[in-house]
Each structure stands twice: as structure tokens, then as C-alpha cells.
Write an enzyme that holds these catalytic residues in place. Structure first.
Site, short mmCIF file in Angstrom:
data_model
loop_
_atom_site.label_atom_id
_atom_site.label_comp_id
_atom_site.label_asym_id
_atom_site.label_seq_id
_atom_site.Cartn_x
_atom_site.Cartn_y
_atom_site.Cartn_z
N HIS A 105 43.56 -35.87 63.56
CA HIS A 105 42.63 -34.50 63.40
C HIS A 105 42.90 -33.75 64.76
O HIS A 105 43.11 -32.57 64.79
CB HIS A 105 41.24 -34.71 63.28
N SER A 145 44.49 -34.27 56.61
CA SER A 145 43.68 -33.66 57.69
C SER A 145 44.00 -33.32 58.78
O SER A 145 43.53 -32.15 59.38
CB SER A 145 42.54 -34.99 58.08
#
Ligand SMILES: [Zn+2]
Ligand SMILES: [Zn+2]
Length: 282
Positions: A229, A183
Site C-alpha cells: 500500500h 491494493s
């Protein structure tokens, strides 16, 4: 009667517009005016400057080979993660390669900093959605970015986004909670897509919405590393910034790579600082 200079047994009814040598029908290459011989065509092709994208990379085949390779690597690693506990060999791929801040801290017995990168090609073995979402995002965004910046710079964006994600995990996450997933790299590509689109004057509303939705999801859904993230997003955007803003001209590549190296050094320095700050859990 003229004979083809490449096929002495064949008649030639025309001659090359450039070198005037006679060429048979098979050797004629249609030019805007008259015909050219194969050698002159090749010569002209060599002299033409290589076409470059807006970000200074030669226009290639457009096939996102790195993206496909990374996806294949993640899928293979995922299968190994699923299989390893069942093989009964005492091998645990997830346990051996996942990252937790403790692995880069002073007090933890095993110092294994490579996990900051190896964790990013693993995915949560308990949820197919995790890898499915990441690979789809990687495919859609990678297909756009890889040809635009070229394979080498694209690899740099992916690696530093993944690294940046792990650096954020180091600073913001519980020291013993393991993290896995591409991610960080995917969010790095989101950030890079935003910067590169802005640099080329393209519409960016869709990307902002995409990042916003994904960011909100990563805050709300438990067990998703919003820290990774965020770190990936920032690192990927910074890489794209130096690629897009490097001064044009002969030394453009040099500036781009200097900027990328600078970002890597900052991330290494942050890791060194962060590793002394990881609190011993009581
Ligand atoms: Zn010729
Ligand atoms: Zn010929």
C-alpha cells in the site's frame, strides 16, 4: 428559385451565412445568426482547437474504459484462481503469478520478475472482501482520474503504482511470503487523486481521511500488505506530481512522459538493488 446545393431537387429558401450557398430545410444547421450548411459546420468544428483538461489531455468521452478493463481483468483472474485448483490439471494460477521477494533475488532458483506485476491482478482467494474492496475503490477513484489525465497516462499511473507496491514488498517483506492484490495500484490512485486535487485547488480533506483510514486498516489487519500500500501510494503520488507540475506549453506531454519514464527507471533500479539485499531465510 434557389435549389439546395446538396439536394438539387429541393427548394432552398435561405443560404449559408458563411459560404452563401442555398440550403434546404434538412441541410440547415441553426447558427447564432442565421443558418450554416453542414460543410461549414464541419469545417468550423475541425478548426476549433481540441478542448483539453487541466492536465493537458484532450477531453474525451469521459467513459473510464481502462478502469472497466482492469476491473474485468481482475474478476476473470479471480475466477481462474478459484477454479484452477478444482480443475485438477495441476494448474495453480495464484501460485504461478503471486509475488514474493525471493522471485527477484540472487539465491532463489527461479528468477521471475514479471510476478511483480502479475501479482497485482490477483486477489486473495480466501476472502471476497479483498477483491470487492479493491474493485470498488478502483471504480470510484478511477472514474475521476482516468478522464482527467487521459487513458495513456492513467495506464502509466496504474502500472507504476502496482510496480511501486511490489518494490516496497521486495524491501520490506519476508522473502518467501507471497503477496497478491491490486491494493498497490488502488493506493497509487489515492495518492494521485490527492496530488491532482491539490493541483486543481479542490478540497483534499476527504481524500486524506480516506487514505489515513485505509492505511491504519492495512497496518492493523493481519495478512494485508501495508508495504504494498505504502509503495503504491508513493509511486502513484509521484506520477501525478510530474503530470500536474510539468511545465505548460508545447512540450508539456514530453515532460510528463519523461517524468513517468524517470519514475519507472528508478523503480527498476530499486528492484535491482533490492534483489541483492533479500536475505536467504535460515
Ligand atoms: Zn456553408
Ligand atoms: Zn439539402
Amino acid at each position: 428559385m434557389n435549389l439546395c446545393y446538396r439536394h438539387p431537387d429541393r427548394p432552398a429558401y435561405v443560404q449559408c451565412q458563411r459560404c452563401s450557398r442555398p440550403v434546404c430545410p434538412e441541410c440547415q444547421v441553426q447558427a447564432p445568426v442565421g443558418v450554416h450548411c453542414p460543410e461549414c459546420v464541419e469545417e468550423a468544428r475541425r478548426r476549433r482547437p481540441a478542448q483539453r483538461t487541466q492536465f493537458g489531455t484532450p477531453v474525451g468521452s469521459g467513459r473510464p474504459t481502462v478502469t472497466y478493463t482492469v476491473i474485468a481483468l481482475c474478476v476473470v483472474m479471480y475466477l481462474l484462481q478459484l477454479a484452477s485448483p478444482r480443475l485438477g490439471l495441476g494448474l495453480d494460477v495464484t501460485g504461478a503469478l503471486a509475488y514474493a521477494p525471493a522471485y527477484t533475488s540472487d539465491w532463489f532458483p527461479s528468477f521471475e520478475p514479471w510476478r511483480m506485476l502479475t501479482a497485482t491482478v490477483l486477489h486473495s482467494p480466501s476472502s471476497a472482501m479483498h477483491i470487492l474492496f479493491n474493485m470498488m475503490a478502483l471504480l470510484f477513484v478511477g472514474r475521476v482520474i482516468e478522464p482527467a489525465v487521459g487513458a495513456a497516462r492513467y495506464v502509466a499511473v496504474l502500472l507504476l503504482s502496482a510496480f511501486g507496491g511490489s518494490v516496497a514488498v521486495l524491501f520490506l517483506t519476508d522473502p518467501l511470503t507471497p503477496t497478491v492484490g491490486a491494493s498497490g495500484a488502488v493506493f497509487g490512485l489515492f495518492g494521485a487523486l490527492f496530488i491532482l486535487s491539490r493541483a486543481s485547488g479542490a478540497e483534499t480533506g476527504g481524500i486524506v481521511a480516506l487514505v489515513a483510514v485505509n492505511m491504519v486498516v492495512s497496518f492493523l489487519v493481519p495478512n494485508i500488505s501495508w508495504q504494498g500500500h505504502l509503495g503504491g501510494l508513493v509511486a502513484g503520488a509521484l506520477c501525478a506530481l510530474v503530470i500536474a507540475r510539468a511545465p505548460r506549453g508545447k512540450s508539456r506531454r514530453l515532460w510528463q512522459w519523461a517524468g513517468i519514464t524517470g519514475i519507472a527507471l528508478v523503480l527498476i533500479a530499486l528492484t535491482a538493488v533490492g534483489s541483492t539485499m533479500v536475505a536467504f531465510p535460515v
